[in-house]
Write a protein that holds these residues in place. Structure first.
Motif: not given
Length: 313
Positions: A63-91
């Motif tokens: 169950f802990l492995s599944n929780l870790s996989f879920t944590d990776i998925c949540i972060s990947t859903t939100t953070i990369p897009k934000m990082l790209v927006n900051i880097q390209t200065q396009n919101q």
């Protein structure tokens, strides 16, 4: 010209993020990139440790492995897009991208919610019914619980996502957040949103409420069983097996409650963003540390994985 007449208007949303101050953007980029990398590496390390050590092939670590996989998925859903927006200065974020973000945040956030309840149930069976633990928590039962959790969260997320699709938006719109949060998007609509708000509040309350009730029930049973153990060392050992999970649950639901209260009370958008960050970013980063640092089995297996020294288990 004929092609254009049949097209529906394409909306562009703008993710304002934490601040529009250009001087602070490099700092925010560095902070979120660090958080994202720590989250990914920490959770991957947990998954790798559990899969590589046969001593950890137990329901708790499955169950802990599944929780870790879920944590990776949540972060990947939100953070990369934000990082790209900051880097390209396009919101900008497209309408499709925004609806996809809403759906995935609901699915993976809900899955984390369910998995924490499943993990509490696992600890309840281990401590309150130790003699029949291996019979009850067999592999088929464990896999079924994870699949059931995924099905339930998808079924819960689907009506919210479909109800967003029926909303109309008047112009290009600013979301005062770093990702497309359901409540923020509903607020921006120029059509009637009463059903959306009712569904959101009712759905979240029932869904989170059932899991939380399950966790509270499990822990009341666990605590009463632990208190009946005569020896102090026995009590400590029993409680140490669920101490990490209790910390993770407190962090997840504590921050989640903070988000709920901050959205109910009309506060500044910055406060809402920070409280959501505490819910959607921080627990996912801290979970691997809580489990690896507080858990002797995890520490020994991690040491074995990283140094090659044999496990003492």
């Amino acid at each position: 010209e004929m092609e254009l007449t049949n097209q529906t208007p394409v909306f562009k949303f703008f993710l304002v993020g934490l601040t529009d101050d250009p001087n602070l953007q490099p700092l925010i980029f560095s902070l979120f990139l660090s958080i994202y990398l720590i989250t990914i590496l920490g959770n991957l390390l947990i998954m790798l440790t559990v899969s590589s050590d046969s001593h950890l092939h137990t329901p708790m670590y499955f169950f802990l492995s599944n929780l870790s996989f879920t944590d990776i998925c949540i972060s990947t859903t939100t953070i990369p897009k934000m990082l790209v927006n900051i880097q390209t200065q396009n919101q900008r974020i497209s309408y499709t991208g925004c609806v996809s973000q809403i759906s995935f945040v609901l699915i993976f956030g809900g899955l984390e919610n369910c998995l924490l309840a499943v993990m509490a149930y696992d600890r309840y069976v281990a401590i309150c019914h130790p003699l029949t633990y291996t019979v009850i928590m067999n592999l088929l039962h464990c896999v079924s619980l994870v699949l059931l959790s995924l099905i339930m969260t998808t079924v819960n997320a689907l009506p919210h996502s479909l109800m967003v699709l029926r909303l109309s938006f008047c112009t290009d719109l600013e979301i005062s957040h770093f990702f497309c949060e359901l409540a923020q998007v509903i607020k921006l609509s120029c059509s009637d949103t009463l059903i959306n708000f009712l569904l959101m509040n009712l759905g979240t309350s029932i869904f989170a409420g059932i899991s939380l009730c399950g966790i509270i029930f499990s822990y009341t049973q666990i605590i009463s069983s632990i208190l009946r153990i005569p020896s102090v060392s026995g009590r400590y050992k029993a409680f140490s097996t669920c101490g990490s999970h209790f910390l993770v649950v407190s962090l997840f639901y504590g921050t989640g409650l903070g988000v709920y209260l901050s959205s109910a009370v009309k506060g500044s958008s910055v406060k809402n963003i920070v409280s959501s960050m505490m819910y959607i970013v921080i627990p996912q980063m801290l979970n691997p540390f809580i489990y690896s640092l507080r858990n002797k089995e995890m520490r020994e297996s991690l040491t074995h994985l990283l140094t090659g020294k044999p496990s003492l288990l």
